[in-house]
Design a protein around this motif. Structure first.
Motif, PDB file in Angstrom:
ATOM      1  N   GLU A 128      -9.648 -41.878   6.270  1.00  0.00           N
ATOM      2  CA  GLU A 128      -9.157 -40.651   5.642  1.00  0.00           C
ATOM      3  C   GLU A 128      -8.497 -41.026   4.332  1.00  0.00           C
ATOM      4  OE1 GLU A 128      -7.080 -39.269   9.449  1.00  0.00           O
ATOM      5  OE2 GLU A 128      -7.216 -37.435   8.254  1.00  0.00           O
ATOM      6  N   ARG A 129      -9.007 -40.501   3.236  1.00  0.00           N
ATOM      7  CA  ARG A 129      -8.389 -40.772   1.933  1.00  0.00           C
ATOM      8  C   ARG A 129      -8.818 -39.709   0.918  1.00  0.00           C
ATOM      9  NH1 ARG A 129     -11.058 -45.311  -1.663  1.00  0.00           N
ATOM     10  NH2 ARG A 129     -10.578 -43.643  -3.113  1.00  0.00           N
ATOM     11  N   ASP A 130      -7.970 -39.542  -0.071  1.00  0.00           N
ATOM     12  CA  ASP A 130      -8.329 -38.629  -1.152  1.00  0.00           C
ATOM     13  C   ASP A 130      -9.508 -39.197  -1.909  1.00  0.00           C
ATOM     14  OD1 ASP A 130      -6.668 -36.331  -1.126  1.00  0.00           O
ATOM     15  OD2 ASP A 130      -4.966 -37.618  -1.620  1.00  0.00           O
ATOM     16  N   MET A 131     -10.368 -38.306  -2.403  1.00  0.00           N
ATOM     17  CA  MET A 131     -11.553 -38.764  -3.151  1.00  0.00           C
ATOM     18  C   MET A 131     -11.791 -37.847  -4.345  1.00  0.00           C
ATOM     19  SD  MET A 131     -14.185 -39.830  -0.125  1.00  0.00           S
ATOM     20  CE  MET A 131     -13.783 -38.513   0.998  1.00  0.00           C
ATOM     21  N   PRO A 132     -12.226 -38.426  -5.453  1.00  0.00           N
ATOM     22  CA  PRO A 132     -12.538 -37.598  -6.614  1.00  0.00           C
ATOM     23  C   PRO A 132     -13.933 -36.969  -6.479  1.00  0.00           C
ATOM     24  CG  PRO A 132     -12.908 -39.899  -7.152  1.00  0.00           C
ATOM     25  CD  PRO A 132     -12.424 -39.867  -5.726  1.00  0.00           C
ATOM     26  N   ARG A 133     -14.140 -35.938  -7.268  1.00  0.00           N
ATOM     27  CA  ARG A 133     -15.399 -35.173  -7.230  1.00  0.00           C
ATOM     28  C   ARG A 133     -16.638 -36.054  -7.345  1.00  0.00           C
ATOM     29  NH1 ARG A 133     -16.639 -30.099 -11.218  1.00  0.00           N
ATOM     30  NH2 ARG A 133     -18.887 -29.947 -10.885  1.00  0.00           N
ATOM     31  N   GLU A 134     -16.583 -37.051  -8.231  1.00  0.00           N
ATOM     32  CA  GLU A 134     -17.807 -37.820  -8.500  1.00  0.00           C
ATOM     33  C   GLU A 134     -18.262 -38.653  -7.305  1.00  0.00           C
ATOM     34  OE1 GLU A 134     -14.960 -38.115 -10.076  1.00  0.00           O
ATOM     35  OE2 GLU A 134     -14.406 -40.183 -10.505  1.00  0.00           O
ATOM     36  N   TYR A 135     -17.365 -38.856  -6.318  1.00  0.00           N
ATOM     37  CA  TYR A 135     -17.810 -39.580  -5.123  1.00  0.00           C
ATOM     38  C   TYR A 135     -18.913 -38.808  -4.398  1.00  0.00           C
ATOM     39  CZ  TYR A 135     -14.343 -43.367  -5.218  1.00  0.00           C
ATOM     40  OH  TYR A 135     -13.609 -44.470  -5.540  1.00  0.00           O
TER      41      TYR A 135
ATOM     42  N   ALA B 111      -9.294 -29.404  -4.614  1.00  0.00           N
ATOM     43  CA  ALA B 111      -7.910 -28.974  -4.395  1.00  0.00           C
ATOM     44  C   ALA B 111      -7.241 -28.763  -5.751  1.00  0.00           C
ATOM     45  CB  ALA B 111      -7.179 -30.048  -3.590  1.00  0.00           C
ATOM     46  N   SER B 112      -6.025 -28.230  -5.743  1.00  0.00           N
ATOM     47  CA  SER B 112      -5.317 -28.000  -7.011  1.00  0.00           C
ATOM     48  C   SER B 112      -4.998 -29.319  -7.714  1.00  0.00           C
ATOM     49  CB  SER B 112      -4.036 -27.208  -6.762  1.00  0.00           C
ATOM     50  OG  SER B 112      -3.212 -27.948  -5.881  1.00  0.00           O
ATOM     51  N   THR B 113      -5.092 -30.422  -6.990  1.00  0.00           N
ATOM     52  CA  THR B 113      -4.912 -31.757  -7.580  1.00  0.00           C
ATOM     53  C   THR B 113      -6.138 -32.165  -8.395  1.00  0.00           C
ATOM     54  OG1 THR B 113      -5.921 -32.667  -5.606  1.00  0.00           O
ATOM     55  CG2 THR B 113      -3.519 -32.621  -5.644  1.00  0.00           C
ATOM     56  N   GLY B 114      -7.233 -31.409  -8.253  1.00  0.00           N
ATOM     57  CA  GLY B 114      -8.489 -31.790  -8.897  1.00  0.00           C
ATOM     58  C   GLY B 114      -9.333 -32.712  -8.030  1.00  0.00           C
ATOM     59  N   LEU B 115      -8.767 -33.094  -6.880  1.00  0.00           N
ATOM     60  CA  LEU B 115      -9.506 -33.985  -5.965  1.00  0.00           C
ATOM     61  C   LEU B 115     -10.263 -33.147  -4.931  1.00  0.00           C
ATOM     62  CD1 LEU B 115      -6.654 -36.610  -5.536  1.00  0.00           C
ATOM     63  CD2 LEU B 115      -8.759 -36.880  -6.882  1.00  0.00           C
ATOM     64  N   LEU B 116     -11.180 -33.809  -4.253  1.00  0.00           N
ATOM     65  CA  LEU B 116     -12.051 -33.128  -3.285  1.00  0.00           C
ATOM     66  C   LEU B 116     -11.245 -32.452  -2.169  1.00  0.00           C
ATOM     67  CD1 LEU B 116     -15.007 -32.735  -2.515  1.00  0.00           C
ATOM     68  CD2 LEU B 116     -14.942 -34.961  -1.372  1.00  0.00           C
ATOM     69  N   SER B 117     -11.651 -31.227  -1.829  1.00  0.00           N
ATOM     70  CA  SER B 117     -11.017 -30.540  -0.702  1.00  0.00           C
ATOM     71  C   SER B 117     -12.054 -30.303   0.399  1.00  0.00           C
ATOM     72  CB  SER B 117     -10.351 -29.245  -1.164  1.00  0.00           C
ATOM     73  OG  SER B 117      -9.772 -28.571  -0.087  1.00  0.00           O
ATOM     74  N   GLU B 118     -12.679 -29.133   0.440  1.00  0.00           N
ATOM     75  CA  GLU B 118     -13.609 -28.838   1.535  1.00  0.00           C
ATOM     76  C   GLU B 118     -14.597 -27.775   1.101  1.00  0.00           C
ATOM     77  OE1 GLU B 118     -11.573 -27.009   4.877  1.00  0.00           O
ATOM     78  OE2 GLU B 118     -10.509 -25.653   3.547  1.00  0.00           O
ATOM     79  N   GLY B 119     -15.564 -27.485   1.977  1.00  0.00           N
ATOM     80  CA  GLY B 119     -16.527 -26.424   1.725  1.00  0.00           C
ATOM     81  C   GLY B 119     -15.880 -25.063   1.967  1.00  0.00           C
ATOM     82  N   ALA B 120     -16.617 -24.003   1.654  1.00  0.00           N
ATOM     83  CA  ALA B 120     -16.083 -22.648   1.832  1.00  0.00           C
ATOM     84  C   ALA B 120     -15.613 -22.431   3.274  1.00  0.00           C
ATOM     85  CB  ALA B 120     -17.151 -21.632   1.460  1.00  0.00           C
ATOM     86  N   GLY B 121     -16.332 -22.994   4.219  1.00  0.00           N
ATOM     87  CA  GLY B 121     -15.947 -22.842   5.625  1.00  0.00           C
ATOM     88  C   GLY B 121     -16.267 -24.086   6.428  1.00  0.00           C
ATOM     89  N   GLU B 122     -16.201 -25.244   5.775  1.00  0.00           N
ATOM     90  CA  GLU B 122     -16.587 -26.498   6.442  1.00  0.00           C
ATOM     91  C   GLU B 122     -15.762 -27.656   5.866  1.00  0.00           C
ATOM     92  OE1 GLU B 122     -18.714 -25.038   4.222  1.00  0.00           O
ATOM     93  OE2 GLU B 122     -19.960 -23.768   5.492  1.00  0.00           O
ATOM     94  N   ASN B 123     -15.527 -28.638   6.698  1.00  0.00           N
ATOM     95  CA  ASN B 123     -14.970 -29.914   6.207  1.00  0.00           C
ATOM     96  C   ASN B 123     -16.121 -30.811   5.752  1.00  0.00           C
ATOM     97  OD1 ASN B 123     -12.770 -29.433   8.856  1.00  0.00           O
ATOM     98  ND2 ASN B 123     -12.036 -29.609   6.769  1.00  0.00           N
ATOM     99  N   ILE B 124     -15.767 -31.858   5.007  1.00  0.00           N
ATOM    100  CA  ILE B 124     -16.800 -32.704   4.411  1.00  0.00           C
ATOM    101  C   ILE B 124     -16.590 -34.173   4.757  1.00  0.00           C
ATOM    102  CG2 ILE B 124     -17.794 -33.458   2.190  1.00  0.00           C
ATOM    103  CD1 ILE B 124     -17.320 -30.790   1.126  1.00  0.00           C
TER     104      ILE B 124
END
Ligand code: PMP
Length: 305
Positions: free
Chosen positions: A237-244, A185-198
């Motif tokens: 449900e929580r925000d997560m950083p890329r390295e997770y 996401a624009s926050t730099g935190l994990l968002s989703e796949g091109a067409g999928e949730n994660i």
């Protein structure tokens, strides 16, 4: 799908031959991305073909239209009937349904009051990322493209224009030799796949990012959260950083098209053992069990055609 079109399509209230459902090149949506749509699946069940969570998908379609002030010339009941009709008329069973509403011919100013046209197409569809992918998982990468900030384009609307972002993410991934791209996401935190949730799995707990992380509020995501909780699996449900993504025991993607696809590596780093883990397998079992009767349908999600 490229050449193997079904015979019938529903367009502006009528079932017609596939090739007759055309649009003018000056349609507003073609120029400005002003369309909203859904992707829905029907499955083969012991009681015949059934559409999965049709009413929830249509509600989301109307919500997407509301966000963009798009007048819908048909009711949810009429579109629901249209979805049933295209499955039936084409003799489909395991299929993908694509309702689409778009601003049509009526001016090219951004605020033009264009009439809304509505189409419902359906075609036979097996797995989206390949049967192999469901079994063995895919290699994913984090995209260099971020999702749009929440005060720019609302990720909660399933609008045609949003998929420019999805195309950048998916095409970059493919160019680099990956099966799918994951966006931050624009926050730099994990968002989703091109067409999928994660979903990420740590131990026995499932984690997924909240809707505020620039994701589409996926219906498969909601299905899995409900099925997991019924099964005694904790979902957080929580925000997560890329390295997770690198540290999780398991990672999987979900969506109507992708169903539940394990991710075996991210950015070249193996996820867990590099194979679909036990929680991913359990979620696949519970999800696909809805269609062969092994999993109880807790909310009447299956709508027989
Ligand atoms: N995110 C995006 C960007 C998508 O396009 C989709 C597929 N519609 C999803 C998530 C998953 O949503 P759903 O489970 O409702 O298909």
């Amino acid at each position: 799908m490229a050449t193997n079109y079904p015979e019938w399509i529903w367009h502006n209230g009528e079932v017609m031959p596939w090739q007759n459902a055309t649009v003018h090149v000056m349609a507003h949506a073609l120029h400005y991305g002003s369309s909203v749509f859904e992707g829905i699946r029907s499955y083969v069940t012991p009681d015949g073909p059934a559409i999965f969570r049709l009413q929830d998908h249509l509600k989301r379609l109307f919500h997407s239209a509301k966000i963009y002030d798009m007048d819908m010339p048909f009711t949810q009941e009429q579109l629901s009937a249209a979805c049933h009709e295209v499955i039936q008329r084409n003799g489909l069973e395991k299929a993908y349904l694509r309702p689409l509403a778009f601003r049509s011919l009526g001016g090219l100013s951004l605020s033009a009051d264009c009439p809304t046209e509505v189409t419902v197409a359906a075609w036979e569809m097996g797995t989206y990322l390949g049967a192999e992918a469901l079994e063995n998982g895919i290699d994913a990468c984090v995209s260099s493209w971020q999702r749009f900030a929440p005060n720019t384009i609302p990720a909660g609307a399933k609008a045609g224009g949003n998929y420019l972002s999805g195309q950048l993410v998916a095409r970059e991934a493919r160019r680099l030799g990956f099966g799918e791209g994951i966006a931050l996401a624009s926050t730099g935190l994990l968002s989703e796949g091109a067409g999928e949730n994660i979903f990420l799995v740590f131990g026995k707990q499932m984690f997924t990012v909240p809707v505020s992380a620039a994701i589409l509020n996926g219906i498969t995501r909601d299905t899995l959260m409900k099925l997991a909780r019924i099964d005694g699996i904790e979902v957080i449900e929580r925000d997560m950083p890329r390295e997770y993504l690198y540290l999780a025991d398991e990672v999987f993607m979900c969506g109507t098209a992708a169903e539940i696809t394990p991710i075996r590596s991210v950015d070249g780093k193996p996820v867990g053992t590099g194979k679909a883990g036990p929680v991913t397998r359990r979620m696949q079992e519970l999800f696909f069990g809805l269609f062969d009767g092994r999993t109880a349908d807790p909310e009447g999600w299956l709508e027989p055609v």
